[in-house]
Scaffold this motif. Structure first.
Motif, PDB file in Angstrom:
ATOM      1  N   GLY A  63      24.166  -6.231  29.454  1.00 45.68           N
ATOM      2  CA  GLY A  63      24.195  -5.479  30.701  1.00 45.68           C
ATOM      3  C   GLY A  63      23.679  -6.243  31.897  1.00 45.68           C
ATOM      4  N   ALA A  64      23.450  -7.562  31.758  1.00 50.38           N
ATOM      5  CA  ALA A  64      22.899  -8.333  32.874  1.00 50.38           C
ATOM      6  C   ALA A  64      23.857  -8.423  34.050  1.00 50.38           C
ATOM      7  N   GLY A  65      25.146  -8.288  33.813  1.00 46.30           N
ATOM      8  CA  GLY A  65      26.079  -8.138  34.916  1.00 46.30           C
ATOM      9  C   GLY A  65      26.808  -9.388  35.357  1.00 46.30           C
ATOM     10  N   TRP A  66      27.644  -9.187  36.398  1.00 46.03           N
ATOM     11  CA  TRP A  66      28.563 -10.222  36.846  1.00 46.03           C
ATOM     12  C   TRP A  66      27.848 -11.432  37.444  1.00 46.03           C
ATOM     13  N   VAL A  67      26.744 -11.218  38.126  1.00 45.53           N
ATOM     14  CA  VAL A  67      26.023 -12.346  38.716  1.00 45.53           C
ATOM     15  C   VAL A  67      25.537 -13.287  37.625  1.00 45.53           C
ATOM     16  N   ALA A  68      25.033 -12.734  36.526  1.00 48.78           N
ATOM     17  CA  ALA A  68      24.610 -13.568  35.406  1.00 48.78           C
ATOM     18  C   ALA A  68      25.786 -14.344  34.839  1.00 48.78           C
ATOM     19  N   ILE A  69      26.936 -13.711  34.738  1.00 51.59           N
ATOM     20  CA  ILE A  69      28.119 -14.389  34.207  1.00 51.59           C
ATOM     21  C   ILE A  69      28.548 -15.521  35.133  1.00 51.59           C
ATOM     22  N   ALA A  70      28.566 -15.270  36.433  1.00 49.70           N
ATOM     23  CA  ALA A  70      28.983 -16.301  37.380  1.00 49.70           C
ATOM     24  C   ALA A  70      28.057 -17.511  37.329  1.00 49.70           C
TER      25      ALA A  70
END
Length: 262
Positions: free
Chosen positions: A37-44
């Motif tokens: 659930g860390a989100g898109w910023v973590a993925i980027a």
């Protein structure tokens, strides 16, 4: 650089790229992952660091291209096509190895995720998955760890999005300055990694920003072959877009370079 060095460098570098990039997707997605659930910023940022690590590792052997779209753009810029097949073969094999390593690193989490009734509810293992609001069938509950997919399935828009993102990436690489036409210097690699983060944050929302045919196709093949329960389909009907879009973008960047900068 010999063909052997290029092949080995691209295998290792691309494997690291996919291991860390796919790894952050797994970390954010899978049940019982501490980063879930860390989100898109973590993925980027995860993908940016993945590019940084893979390119630095491969730089001395192959120049760390790690991306068929980059290889295409460099070939158009330099006019040297002799090692393009070697680069492409190393990148595809490395992507397959990297995706397999993601599965091994998160083996327990994959098992827990795909056997959890709440996770797989509504997914049909023999189909592409549940119908979404825009009326298309995406992949199953873990396909996004391995490959990209659109939020709104519109082939023309999805293709254009991938072309735009890849053109920005490859044009930046071509104009940043290449050592012997092949290898970015250390600062250049760092700047490319930051750009990948920026592309993810700015242009990644519509399609998940493949911007690399090997990054999408290799892991998608692994998804289709792995013995994962309830995994759903590998969404092959979409798979041509993250291959064709980046290749067109890479060629477009090479053409822009020749017209404007050569």
């Amino acid at each position: 650089m010999s063909s052997g060095h290029i092949f080995i460098g691209e295998i290792i570098g691309t494997a690291v790229l996919i291991l860390l990039g796919g790894g952050v997707c797994a970390a954010v997605t899978l049940k019982h992952s501490k980063a879930r659930g860390a989100g898109w910023v973590a993925i980027a940022f995860g993908w940016g660091f993945a590019v940084l690590a893979g390119a630095y590792i491969a730089n001395g052997l192959s120049g760390g291209q790690l991306n068929p779209a980059v290889t295409l753009g460099v070939a158009i810029k330099s006019g040297d096509w002799s090692n393009v097949p070697v680069y492409l073969a190393g990148q595809m094999l490395g992507a397959i190895i990297g995706a397999t390593l993601v599965w091994l690193a998160y083996y327990g989490q994959f098992k827990a995720h795909l056997t959890d009734p709440e996770i797989v509810a509504g997914f049909d293992a023999d189909s592409a998955g549940p119908m979404t609001e825009d009326g298309h069938l995406p992949g199953g509950p873990v396909l996004g760890i391995f490959s990209t997919g659109p939020e709104i399935r519109n082939p023309v828009q999805n293709l254009v999005t991938e072309i735009i993102g890849t053109t920005v990436l490859v044009l930046f690489i071509l104009t940043e300055g290449m050592t012997n036409g092949l290898a970015l210097n250390g600062l250049g690699i760092f700047l490319v990694a930051l750009l990948v983060v920026g592309i993810g944050l700015s242009l990644g929302g519509p399609t998940g920003y493949a911007i690399n045919p090997a990054r999408d196709l290799g892991p998608r093949i692994v998804h289709s072959l792995l013995p994962l329960p309830n995994k759903g389909s590998s969404d092959w009907s979409y798979a041509w877009i993250p291959v064709a879009g980046p290749l067109i973008g890479g060629a477009l960047a090479g053409g822009i370079y020749q017209i404007a900068f050569a």
